[in-house]
Design a protein around this motif. Structure first.
Motif, PDB file in Angstrom:
ATOM      1  N   GLU A 218      10.911  71.855  16.914  1.00 51.08           N
ATOM      2  CA  GLU A 218      11.028  72.902  15.897  1.00 51.08           C
ATOM      3  C   GLU A 218      10.491  72.450  14.549  1.00 51.08           C
ATOM      4  N   SER A 236      11.847  80.401  18.288  1.00 49.78           N
ATOM      5  CA  SER A 236      12.628  79.174  18.186  1.00 49.78           C
ATOM      6  C   SER A 236      13.820  79.255  19.123  1.00 49.78           C
ATOM      7  N   GLU A 237      13.837  78.386  20.113  1.00 50.01           N
ATOM      8  CA  GLU A 237      14.986  78.269  21.005  1.00 50.01           C
ATOM      9  C   GLU A 237      15.469  76.819  20.890  1.00 50.01           C
ATOM     10  N   GLU A 238      15.699  76.141  22.014  1.00 49.68           N
ATOM     11  CA  GLU A 238      16.021  74.710  21.940  1.00 49.68           C
ATOM     12  C   GLU A 238      14.857  73.960  21.303  1.00 49.68           C
ATOM     13  N   LEU A 239      13.648  74.380  21.685  1.00 47.36           N
ATOM     14  CA  LEU A 239      12.413  73.928  21.059  1.00 47.36           C
ATOM     15  C   LEU A 239      11.680  75.161  20.553  1.00 47.36           C
ATOM     16  N   VAL A 283       8.475  74.213  30.850  1.00 45.94           N
ATOM     17  CA  VAL A 283       9.861  73.715  30.837  1.00 45.94           C
ATOM     18  C   VAL A 283      10.092  72.742  31.987  1.00 45.94           C
ATOM     19  N   GLU A 287      10.978  68.621  31.979  1.00 47.92           N
ATOM     20  CA  GLU A 287      12.092  68.000  32.709  1.00 47.92           C
ATOM     21  C   GLU A 287      11.621  66.801  33.525  1.00 47.92           C
TER      22      GLU A 287
END
Length: 390
Positions: A218, A236-239, A283, A287
């Protein structure tokens, strides 16, 4: 020259009376001059905007004369950046000027034409008002003082319009940002086509052929967005998730070049309505491969890993099945992995493991005792390689 504060000055009723009497004539002359000298308003005066501008001119002139002729007394203080409180005599004209500024921004125009109109209006109004004052026998000192008040007043109106223009742009900008964010959310949620088309129209966003999902920290999003297509959507979420238009083919190579050395995970290009697939792959790749600082991760470099880890439970079952004999023998497992990768070339296995070739031979003898002929079975060795490589 520093202009006076128009709110601090007063003119006597006998000075103002002839001016007020001729006010309609002055307003007409001012409007005619603006139409002639400011081309942008020549057409505007023929439509609905013309009536608003004409009212604003008359209000401005009337307010000015009311302001400079009122009785002496304390001036109400302002709590806003551009205008006094509504009870102030300045309020009607400043509110009108503020509204004109907002209207210009709402119609996609800069303030150039409006400020030019103010300049023309000030000049013409002063010329007419000065002529009236001279005819009424006012002394030169009063007329000069009056000129200062006229131009100070125009400065007040200009400042109000600038504030209105800026506020409207800021408000419209915030509204569009919300619409763009809602569009990005709808895309990542995989909403139906009709909903996505409606969201794109609300946001005034022209759909591209493809979109590519890019994940970035971010705190770094603003710097990365500046490197990408100006139509890029951001959420904008977790990233921070960036949805980059038409970054396929040679354009993808160019985008990857601009992102080199930055912390990012880049998904594959997909038709814009199906960008959720690009996001999901980015995503999953994060991971698997992580998101190392200062390193660009391209999902296209991790396709094999994505395939073999697509069903985590199936992979766990495979590992349990084929690696059971090696549960307590990590060195044998590592040797078998290298042996499979190097297709049984003992010297290469030894070099990678930093052991003697005889050690490799000894360990492989143990492995053959555990697995028997299955080490010659292509399907079994493929299963072993997958299990040992994940």
């Amino acid at each position: 020259m520093t202009l006076p504060d128009v709110r601090a000055y007063r003119l006597s009723p006998e000075v103002v009376a002839p001016l007020r009497e001729r006010l309609p004539h002055v307003a007409t002359q001012t409007i005619d001059a603006i139409m002639t000298e400011v081309p942008a308003y020549a057409e505007a005066f023929t439509g609905g905007l013309g009536a608003k501008i004409e009212r604003a001119v008359r209000t401005a002139l009337g307010t000015f004369l009311g302001l400079v002729s009122r009785a002496y007394g304390p001036e109400p203080q302002s709590s806003r950046g551009y205008a006094p409180e509504p009870q102030s005599p300045l309020a009607p004209a400043l509110e009108a000027a503020y509204a004109l500024g907002r209207g210009e921004a709402r119609n996609g125009r800069s303030l150039d034409a409006l400020l030019a109109a103010y300049r023309v209006g000030a000049r013409v109004a002063w010329h007419e008002l000065a002529a009236i004052s001279v005819a009424a026998g006012q002394p030169a000192a009063i007329i000069a003082h009056f000129a200062e008040l006229v131009f100070a007043y125009i400065d007040e109106l200009s400042a109000a319009s600038v504030a209105g223009h800026a506020d409207e742009l800021a408000s419209a900008g915030r509204a569009r940002l919300r619409d763009l964010e809602q569009l990005a959310q709808a895309l990542l949620a995989g909403e139906p086509e009709h909903a996505l088309l409606a969201a794109a129209e609300r946001a005034d966003w022209t759909p591209p052929r493809t979109l590519t999902a890019v994940l970035v920290p971010e705190h770094a999003a603003r710097g990365v967005v500046d490197l990408l297509d100006k139509r890029t959507l951001r959420l904008s979420e977790e990233l921070a998730v960036l949805l980059v238009p038409d970054a396929d083919g040679v354009s993808r190579a160019a985008m990857l070049g601009r992102l080199r050395g930055r912390t990012a995970v880049v998904g594959p290009p997909r038709p814009w309505l199906a960008v959720k697939a690009s996001y999901d792959r980015a995503v999953r790749t994060r991971e698997i491969a992580g998101m190392p600082a200062g390193r660009l991760v391209d999902t296209e470099d991790h396709l094999a890993a994505l395939v073999v880890t697509a069903d985590p439970q199936a992979l766990a079952d495979l590992r349990a099945k084929v690696l059971e004999p090696l549960a307590d023998a990590p060195k044998l497992a590592e040797t078998l992995r290298c042996w499979l990768r190097h297709q049984g070339r003992r010297d290469e296995v030894a070099a990678e493991l930093f052991v003697h070739p005889q050690t490799v031979r000894y360990r492989m003898t143990q492995l053959r005792e555990m697995y028997g002929d299955r080490l010659r079975d292509p399907e079994w060795t493929t299963a072993l390689l997958i299990a040992l490589s994940t």
